[in-house]
Scaffold this motif. Structure first.
Motif, mmCIF file in Angstrom:
data_model
loop_
_atom_site.group_PDB
_atom_site.id
_atom_site.type_symbol
_atom_site.label_atom_id
_atom_site.label_comp_id
_atom_site.label_asym_id
_atom_site.label_seq_id
_atom_site.Cartn_x
_atom_site.Cartn_y
_atom_site.Cartn_z
ATOM 1 N N ALA A 36 -57.446 -0.008 -48.900
ATOM 2 C CA ALA A 36 -58.869 -0.169 -49.221
ATOM 3 C C ALA A 36 -59.682 -0.303 -47.935
ATOM 4 O O ALA A 36 -60.765 0.287 -47.808
ATOM 5 N N ASP A 37 -59.167 -1.051 -46.972
ATOM 6 C CA ASP A 37 -59.820 -1.192 -45.673
ATOM 7 C C ASP A 37 -59.889 0.168 -44.973
ATOM 8 O O ASP A 37 -60.928 0.571 -44.454
ATOM 9 N N ALA A 38 -58.791 0.899 -44.991
ATOM 10 C CA ALA A 38 -58.719 2.215 -44.343
ATOM 11 C C ALA A 38 -59.694 3.196 -44.966
ATOM 12 O O ALA A 38 -60.277 4.038 -44.275
ATOM 13 N N ASN A 39 -59.900 3.085 -46.254
ATOM 14 C CA ASN A 39 -60.788 4.011 -46.959
ATOM 15 C C ASN A 39 -62.211 3.972 -46.400
ATOM 16 O O ASN A 39 -62.873 5.000 -46.321
ATOM 17 N N SER A 40 -62.658 2.793 -46.008
ATOM 18 C CA SER A 40 -64.025 2.668 -45.501
ATOM 19 C C SER A 40 -64.110 2.659 -43.973
ATOM 20 O O SER A 40 -65.200 2.594 -43.422
ATOM 21 N N ALA A 41 -62.973 2.735 -43.296
ATOM 22 C CA ALA A 41 -62.955 2.675 -41.829
ATOM 23 C C ALA A 41 -63.071 4.066 -41.209
ATOM 24 O O ALA A 41 -62.787 5.080 -41.850
ATOM 25 N N GLN A 42 -63.468 4.078 -39.941
ATOM 26 C CA GLN A 42 -63.526 5.333 -39.185
ATOM 27 C C GLN A 42 -62.104 5.821 -38.926
ATOM 28 O O GLN A 42 -61.212 5.037 -38.645
ATOM 29 N N LYS A 43 -61.889 7.103 -39.041
ATOM 30 C CA LYS A 43 -60.585 7.711 -38.827
ATOM 31 C C LYS A 43 -60.576 8.413 -37.465
ATOM 32 O O LYS A 43 -61.638 8.738 -36.960
ATOM 33 N N PRO A 44 -59.444 8.676 -36.854
ATOM 34 C CA PRO A 44 -58.101 8.400 -37.362
ATOM 35 C C PRO A 44 -57.741 6.932 -37.201
ATOM 36 O O PRO A 44 -58.263 6.245 -36.336
ATOM 37 N N THR B 169 -53.283 15.471 -41.715
ATOM 38 C CA THR B 169 -53.602 14.199 -41.063
ATOM 39 C C THR B 169 -53.277 13.006 -41.949
ATOM 40 O O THR B 169 -53.418 11.867 -41.525
ATOM 41 N N ALA B 170 -52.855 13.237 -43.181
ATOM 42 C CA ALA B 170 -52.402 12.180 -44.088
ATOM 43 C C ALA B 170 -50.882 12.112 -43.941
ATOM 44 O O ALA B 170 -50.171 12.978 -44.442
ATOM 45 N N LEU B 171 -50.388 11.077 -43.245
ATOM 46 C CA LEU B 171 -48.969 11.032 -42.874
ATOM 47 C C LEU B 171 -48.280 9.764 -43.343
ATOM 48 O O LEU B 171 -48.873 8.692 -43.370
ATOM 49 N N ILE B 172 -46.984 9.917 -43.678
ATOM 50 C CA ILE B 172 -46.097 8.791 -43.961
ATOM 51 C C ILE B 172 -44.922 8.916 -42.992
ATOM 52 O O ILE B 172 -44.336 9.989 -42.865
ATOM 53 N N ASP B 173 -44.580 7.807 -42.335
ATOM 54 C CA ASP B 173 -43.511 7.829 -41.347
ATOM 55 C C ASP B 173 -42.724 6.519 -41.435
ATOM 56 O O ASP B 173 -43.297 5.442 -41.275
ATOM 57 N N GLN C 177 -52.318 5.549 -52.628
ATOM 58 C CA GLN C 177 -52.941 6.854 -52.410
ATOM 59 C C GLN C 177 -53.177 7.052 -50.917
ATOM 60 O O GLN C 177 -53.821 6.225 -50.262
ATOM 61 N N LEU C 178 -52.643 8.154 -50.404
ATOM 62 C CA LEU C 178 -52.875 8.510 -49.004
ATOM 63 C C LEU C 178 -54.291 9.021 -48.832
ATOM 64 O O LEU C 178 -54.965 9.348 -49.806
ATOM 65 N N MET C 179 -54.722 9.118 -47.585
ATOM 66 C CA MET C 179 -56.028 9.709 -47.287
ATOM 67 C C MET C 179 -55.961 10.408 -45.941
ATOM 68 O O MET C 179 -55.120 10.072 -45.107
ATOM 69 N N ASN C 180 -56.816 11.387 -45.766
ATOM 70 C CA ASN C 180 -56.856 12.139 -44.518
ATOM 71 C C ASN C 180 -57.229 11.223 -43.360
ATOM 72 O O ASN C 180 -58.036 10.311 -43.510
#
Length: 191
Positions: free
Chosen positions: A83-91, A181-185, A121-124
């Protein structure tokens, strides 16, 4: 004007502009030190970073502020970090410490909701990286995906009973348009 003449005219105009700006003659290559510095500054200003601008931490053992800002203040639940990542600047990067994380768990519902539709849910622009030692270890940034397993589990109900599991660990509806750019590692998925 021919293309070659046009390029030469632009080059001469740029040399004159640099000469006027810096008060120096251009070097044999056609650039002054000031002009080269200005070019480098502009390139760095408009080139996107190749590394994460922000790191969000998740550790089910953390007891701090629960804001994801460090291992000590890590989110206890992955859904809060997403949820935090959703509203944060990427990457950005989400670092997940060893432990088991379930899609129906959040700070508001630490014991889960039992909602079988709950899913991650992943996101770009977001890299989800597991296998970190986390809080309570000498080096919480130590990463070994076998030694410090980060597990995303659909087993939200009675352990070992499959008919009350979440339907999906990850769910990405049509039209989400995830890209590379949506990655799982270093994450284990069970369920």
């Amino acid at each position: 004007m021919r293309p070659a003449e046009n390029v030469a005219a632009k080059r001469n105009a740029m040399k004159e502009e640099v000469r006027m700006t810096c008060g120096r003659e251009p070097c044999r290559m056609g650039f002054s030190p000031c002009g080269l510095l200005l070019t480098c500054i502009l390139l760095f200003a408009i080139t996107p970073a190749a590394v994460a601008d922000k790191i969000i931490y998740v550790d089910d053992d953390a007891a701090g502020a629960n804001d994801g800002s460090s291992w000590a203040n890590a989110y206890n639940h992955l859904q809060d970090a997403l949820a935090d990542a959703n509203s944060a600047q990427k990457p950005l990067e989400i670092r997940v410490a060893q432990g088991t994380y379930k899609p129906d768990r959040t700070t508001l519902n630490p014991n889960g909701t039992g909602d079988r539709q709950a899913a991650f849910q992943l996101m770009n622009g977001v890299t989800l990286k597991g296998g970190y030692a986390g809080i309570g270890r000498p080096n919480p940034d130590a990463r070994d995906i076998n030694k410090y397993e980060s597990i995303l589990s659909a087993d939200i109900g009675t352990l070992g009973k499959n008919d009350d599991n979440s339907n999906h660990v990850f769910y990405h509806p049509k039209g989400l348009a995830l890209d590379r750019t949506a990655l799982i590692d270093g994450i284990s998925i069970t369920g």
